[in-house]
Design a protein around this motif. Structure first.
Motif, PDB file in Angstrom:
ATOM      1  N   ASN A   2       0.843  -1.194   0.000  1.00 27.82           N
ATOM      2  CA  ASN A   2       0.000   0.000   0.000  1.00 27.82           C
ATOM      3  C   ASN A   2       0.878   1.243   0.000  1.00 27.82           C
ATOM      4  N   ASN A   3       0.815   2.024  -1.071  1.00 26.13           N
ATOM      5  CA  ASN A   3       1.632   3.233  -1.186  1.00 26.13           C
ATOM      6  C   ASN A   3       0.876   4.485  -0.780  1.00 26.13           C
ATOM      7  N   GLN A   4      -0.321   4.323  -0.221  1.00 26.00           N
ATOM      8  CA  GLN A   4      -1.132   5.474   0.162  1.00 26.00           C
ATOM      9  C   GLN A   4      -0.525   6.146   1.396  1.00 26.00           C
ATOM     10  N   LYS A   5      -0.471   7.478   1.365  1.00 23.45           N
ATOM     11  CA  LYS A   5       0.072   8.237   2.489  1.00 23.45           C
ATOM     12  C   LYS A   5      -0.903   8.194   3.661  1.00 23.45           C
ATOM     13  N   GLN A   6      -0.340   8.167   4.865  1.00 26.30           N
ATOM     14  CA  GLN A   6      -1.172   8.278   6.052  1.00 26.30           C
ATOM     15  C   GLN A   6      -1.671   9.714   6.140  1.00 26.30           C
ATOM     16  N   GLN A   7      -2.970   9.866   6.310  1.00 24.48           N
ATOM     17  CA  GLN A   7      -3.544  11.200   6.431  1.00 24.48           C
ATOM     18  C   GLN A   7      -3.140  11.794   7.775  1.00 24.48           C
ATOM     19  N   ILE A   8      -2.713  13.042   7.759  1.00 25.65           N
ATOM     20  CA  ILE A   8      -2.315  13.735   8.983  1.00 25.65           C
ATOM     21  C   ILE A   8      -3.267  14.911   9.177  1.00 25.65           C
ATOM     22  N   ILE A   9      -4.065  14.813  10.234  1.00 26.19           N
ATOM     23  CA  ILE A   9      -5.060  15.824  10.557  1.00 26.19           C
ATOM     24  C   ILE A   9      -4.715  16.398  11.925  1.00 26.19           C
ATOM     25  N   VAL A  10      -4.566  17.720  12.013  1.00 21.97           N
ATOM     26  CA  VAL A  10      -4.192  18.368  13.274  1.00 21.97           C
ATOM     27  C   VAL A  10      -5.119  19.551  13.513  1.00 21.97           C
ATOM     28  N   GLN A  11      -5.522  19.707  14.767  1.00 20.11           N
ATOM     29  CA  GLN A  11      -6.355  20.858  15.127  1.00 20.11           C
ATOM     30  C   GLN A  11      -5.456  22.015  15.544  1.00 20.11           C
ATOM     31  N   LEU A  12      -5.730  23.192  14.981  1.00 21.69           N
ATOM     32  CA  LEU A  12      -5.036  24.434  15.345  1.00 21.69           C
ATOM     33  C   LEU A  12      -6.086  25.520  15.500  1.00 21.69           C
ATOM     34  N   PHE A  13      -6.109  26.138  16.653  1.00 27.52           N
ATOM     35  CA  PHE A  13      -7.021  27.249  16.927  1.00 27.52           C
ATOM     36  C   PHE A  13      -8.483  26.869  16.680  1.00 27.52           C
ATOM     37  N   GLY A  29      10.303  18.522  10.195  1.00 29.09           N
ATOM     38  CA  GLY A  29      10.204  17.093   9.932  1.00 29.09           C
ATOM     39  C   GLY A  29       8.784  16.578  10.027  1.00 29.09           C
ATOM     40  N   LYS A  30       8.516  15.577   9.245  1.00 34.40           N
ATOM     41  CA  LYS A  30       7.199  14.951   9.180  1.00 34.40           C
ATOM     42  C   LYS A  30       6.825  14.307  10.517  1.00 34.40           C
ATOM     43  N   GLU A  31       7.815  13.821  11.256  1.00 39.07           N
ATOM     44  CA  GLU A  31       7.577  13.100  12.503  1.00 39.07           C
ATOM     45  C   GLU A  31       6.838  13.953  13.528  1.00 39.07           C
ATOM     46  N   ILE A  32       7.128  15.236  13.573  1.00 35.83           N
ATOM     47  CA  ILE A  32       6.467  16.141  14.519  1.00 35.83           C
ATOM     48  C   ILE A  32       4.967  16.160  14.242  1.00 35.83           C
ATOM     49  N   LEU A  33       4.609  16.273  12.983  1.00 43.56           N
ATOM     50  CA  LEU A  33       3.195  16.311  12.618  1.00 43.56           C
ATOM     51  C   LEU A  33       2.529  14.958  12.829  1.00 43.56           C
ATOM     52  N   GLU A  34       3.259  13.884  12.591  1.00 50.35           N
ATOM     53  CA  GLU A  34       2.700  12.551  12.817  1.00 50.35           C
ATOM     54  C   GLU A  34       2.353  12.341  14.288  1.00 50.35           C
ATOM     55  N   LYS A  35       3.172  12.865  15.190  1.00 48.00           N
ATOM     56  CA  LYS A  35       2.904  12.740  16.629  1.00 48.00           C
ATOM     57  C   LYS A  35       1.657  13.524  17.031  1.00 48.00           C
ATOM     58  N   LEU A  36       1.327  14.570  16.285  1.00 51.31           N
ATOM     59  CA  LEU A  36       0.161  15.406  16.591  1.00 51.31           C
ATOM     60  C   LEU A  36      -1.089  14.953  15.845  1.00 51.31           C
ATOM     61  N   THR A  42      -2.271  23.278  18.886  1.00 50.18           N
ATOM     62  CA  THR A  42      -2.188  24.722  19.088  1.00 50.18           C
ATOM     63  C   THR A  42      -1.042  25.097  20.026  1.00 50.18           C
ATOM     64  N   ASP A  43      -0.896  24.400  21.148  1.00 50.99           N
ATOM     65  CA  ASP A  43       0.187  24.720  22.087  1.00 50.99           C
ATOM     66  C   ASP A  43       1.549  24.525  21.433  1.00 50.99           C
ATOM     67  N   ASN A  44       1.689  23.471  20.644  1.00 51.83           N
ATOM     68  CA  ASN A  44       2.948  23.231  19.945  1.00 51.83           C
ATOM     69  C   ASN A  44       3.241  24.346  18.943  1.00 51.83           C
ATOM     70  N   PHE A  45       2.187  24.832  18.295  1.00 53.02           N
ATOM     71  CA  PHE A  45       2.311  25.928  17.334  1.00 53.02           C
ATOM     72  C   PHE A  45       2.833  27.185  18.036  1.00 53.02           C
ATOM     73  N   TYR A  46       2.247  27.479  19.209  1.00 56.32           N
ATOM     74  CA  TYR A  46       2.718  28.622  20.014  1.00 56.32           C
ATOM     75  C   TYR A  46       4.179  28.433  20.427  1.00 56.32           C
ATOM     76  N   GLU A  47       4.480  27.258  20.980  1.00 52.17           N
ATOM     77  CA  GLU A  47       5.823  26.976  21.492  1.00 52.17           C
ATOM     78  C   GLU A  47       6.889  27.066  20.410  1.00 52.17           C
ATOM     79  N   ALA A  48       6.528  26.743  19.191  1.00 50.06           N
ATOM     80  CA  ALA A  48       7.482  26.802  18.084  1.00 50.06           C
ATOM     81  C   ALA A  48       7.721  28.233  17.610  1.00 50.06           C
ATOM     82  N   GLY A  49       6.955  29.183  18.147  1.00 47.83           N
ATOM     83  CA  GLY A  49       7.124  30.584  17.763  1.00 47.83           C
ATOM     84  C   GLY A  49       6.489  30.927  16.432  1.00 47.83           C
TER      85      GLY A  49
END
Length: 71
Positions: A2-13, A29-36, A42-49
């Motif tokens: 299966n070559n289908q990409k894993q969908q990455i859905i993240v809530q922000l604000f 890196g993609k890994e940061i978004l995969e963990k979320l 949102t907090d990660n978005f703030y913390e990243a500046g």
């Protein structure tokens, strides 16, 4: 195989963003978004500046917003 990409859905604000395509280009890196995936980042978005970075906010405004996913 299966070559289908894993969908990455993240809530922000309080909005859900499909970050699947963007994840390949995310400077941190993609890994940061995969963990979320499926979570509120949102907090990660703030913390990243990101709130003080106009280019990031402009890019965010172009990303697909979706209905709340079934988690």
């Amino acid at each position: 195989m299966n070559n289908q990409k894993q969908q990455i859905i993240v809530q922000l604000f309080g909005k859900w963003y499909d970050l699947t395509e963007f994840s390949e280009y995310h400077p941190g890196g993609k890994e940061i978004l995969e963990k979320l995936n499926g979570k509120d980042g949102t907090d990660n978005f703030y913390e990243a500046g990101h709130l003080s970075n106009h280019a990031v906010l402009q890019h965010l405004s172009r990303l697909p917003i979706i209905e709340k996913p079934k988690l």
